[in-house]
Design a protein around this motif. Structure first.
Motif, PDB file in Angstrom:
ATOM      1  N   ALA A   1     -13.057  13.091 -38.722  1.00  0.00           N
ATOM      2  CA  ALA A   1     -12.091  13.273 -37.634  1.00  0.00           C
ATOM      3  C   ALA A   1     -11.394  14.621 -37.766  1.00  0.00           C
ATOM      4  O   ALA A   1     -11.196  15.329 -36.774  1.00  0.00           O
ATOM      5  CB  ALA A   1     -11.079  12.145 -37.645  1.00  0.00           C
ATOM      6  N   LEU A   2     -11.050  14.967 -38.991  1.00  0.00           N
ATOM      7  CA  LEU A   2     -10.379  16.244 -39.262  1.00  0.00           C
ATOM      8  C   LEU A   2     -11.299  17.408 -38.900  1.00  0.00           C
ATOM      9  O   LEU A   2     -10.886  18.345 -38.224  1.00  0.00           O
ATOM     10  CB  LEU A   2      -9.979  16.306 -40.743  1.00  0.00           C
ATOM     11  N   GLY A   3     -12.543  17.302 -39.335  1.00  0.00           N
ATOM     12  CA  GLY A   3     -13.534  18.339 -39.051  1.00  0.00           C
ATOM     13  C   GLY A   3     -13.763  18.510 -37.562  1.00  0.00           C
ATOM     14  O   GLY A   3     -13.741  19.640 -37.046  1.00  0.00           O
ATOM     15  N   LEU A   4     -13.924  17.397 -36.870  1.00  0.00           N
ATOM     16  CA  LEU A   4     -14.165  17.420 -35.419  1.00  0.00           C
ATOM     17  C   LEU A   4     -12.955  17.972 -34.665  1.00  0.00           C
ATOM     18  O   LEU A   4     -13.112  18.737 -33.711  1.00  0.00           O
ATOM     19  CB  LEU A   4     -14.509  16.018 -34.915  1.00  0.00           C
ATOM     20  N   SER A   5     -11.772  17.591 -35.130  1.00  0.00           N
ATOM     21  CA  SER A   5     -10.544  18.049 -34.476  1.00  0.00           C
ATOM     22  C   SER A   5     -10.390  19.558 -34.607  1.00  0.00           C
ATOM     23  O   SER A   5     -10.086  20.241 -33.627  1.00  0.00           O
ATOM     24  CB  SER A   5      -9.331  17.360 -35.093  1.00  0.00           C
ATOM     25  N   ILE A   6     -10.614  20.037 -35.831  1.00  0.00           N
ATOM     26  CA  ILE A   6     -10.508  21.485 -36.068  1.00  0.00           C
ATOM     27  C   ILE A   6     -11.559  22.225 -35.236  1.00  0.00           C
ATOM     28  O   ILE A   6     -11.249  23.211 -34.570  1.00  0.00           O
ATOM     29  CB  ILE A   6     -10.624  21.808 -37.589  1.00  0.00           C
TER      30      ILE A   6
ATOM     31  N   GLY B   1      -9.367  17.558 -29.541  1.00  0.00           N
ATOM     32  CA  GLY B   1      -8.676  17.891 -30.787  1.00  0.00           C
ATOM     33  C   GLY B   1      -7.427  17.054 -30.978  1.00  0.00           C
ATOM     34  O   GLY B   1      -7.187  16.501 -32.062  1.00  0.00           O
ATOM     35  N   ILE B   2      -6.661  16.904 -29.915  1.00  0.00           N
ATOM     36  CA  ILE B   2      -5.419  16.114 -29.966  1.00  0.00           C
ATOM     37  C   ILE B   2      -5.755  14.648 -30.254  1.00  0.00           C
ATOM     38  O   ILE B   2      -5.133  14.004 -31.102  1.00  0.00           O
ATOM     39  CB  ILE B   2      -4.595  16.277 -28.658  1.00  0.00           C
ATOM     40  N   MET B   3      -6.795  14.157 -29.593  1.00  0.00           N
ATOM     41  CA  MET B   3      -7.216  12.769 -29.816  1.00  0.00           C
ATOM     42  C   MET B   3      -7.647  12.552 -31.264  1.00  0.00           C
ATOM     43  O   MET B   3      -7.320  11.530 -31.880  1.00  0.00           O
ATOM     44  CB  MET B   3      -8.378  12.423 -28.876  1.00  0.00           C
ATOM     45  N   GLY B   4      -8.357  13.522 -31.772  1.00  0.00           N
ATOM     46  CA  GLY B   4      -8.801  13.461 -33.167  1.00  0.00           C
ATOM     47  C   GLY B   4      -7.634  13.389 -34.130  1.00  0.00           C
ATOM     48  O   GLY B   4      -7.621  12.570 -35.046  1.00  0.00           O
ATOM     49  N   PHE B   5      -6.636  14.227 -33.877  1.00  0.00           N
ATOM     50  CA  PHE B   5      -5.460  14.247 -34.750  1.00  0.00           C
ATOM     51  C   PHE B   5      -4.624  12.980 -34.608  1.00  0.00           C
ATOM     52  O   PHE B   5      -4.042  12.506 -35.580  1.00  0.00           O
ATOM     53  CB  PHE B   5      -4.614  15.501 -34.493  1.00  0.00           C
TER      54      PHE B   5
END
Ligand SMILES: [Zn+2]
Length: 130
Positions: A21-26, A51-55
């Motif tokens: 999730a962190l990787g995808l968000s970044i 990105g916001i959803m990921g975070f």
């Protein structure tokens, strides 16, 4: 998807999920920045949302993990009392009650109606790491 499934081996999967999730968000934020630079605001917004959803997901996961740990720390130590029937050997384990001591007479044996004795009192150690 079960909401309150008690899973003990979730931590490893959870860590992987957090990293993914962190990787995808970044990555999404980078794509968003790239899109904004390239004047493609629709795509930029789309990636920004991702990105916001990921975070958000990440924060949720971290809160859940923390809650679980706190719950484990707060959990009081369980003390158990073992009651043994001297006649037939029937054994019963129940929660420790105030006034329990070893060799104290306890309730009657459900098998032979003989008075049972408290044979041991011990602390139930529940160590769950992960
Ligand atoms: Zn008995």
């Amino acid at each position: 998807m079960g909401e309150k499934g008690p899973s003990r081996r979730i931590s490893f999967i959870l860590i992987i999920m957090i990293f993914v999730a962190l990787g995808l968000s970044i990555a999404a934020f980078f794509f968003a920045a790239d899109a904004f630079v390239g004047q493609d605001s629709i795509q930029g917004i789309y990636f920004l949302m991702m990105g916001i959803m990921g975070f958000t997901f990440l924060t949720y996961m971290l809160i859940q993990t923390r809650k679980k740990t706190v719950k484990l720390l707060i959990q009081p130590q369980q003390v158990a009392t073992t009651i043994l029937c001297q006649k037939c050997g029937f054994k019963n384990i129940r929660d420790f009650q105030r006034g329990d001591y070893i060799l104290k007479e306890a309730e009657e044996c459900p098998k032979c109606n003989e008075k049972m004795l408290i044979s041991s009192i011990y602390r139930e150690v529940k160590e769950e790491k992960g």
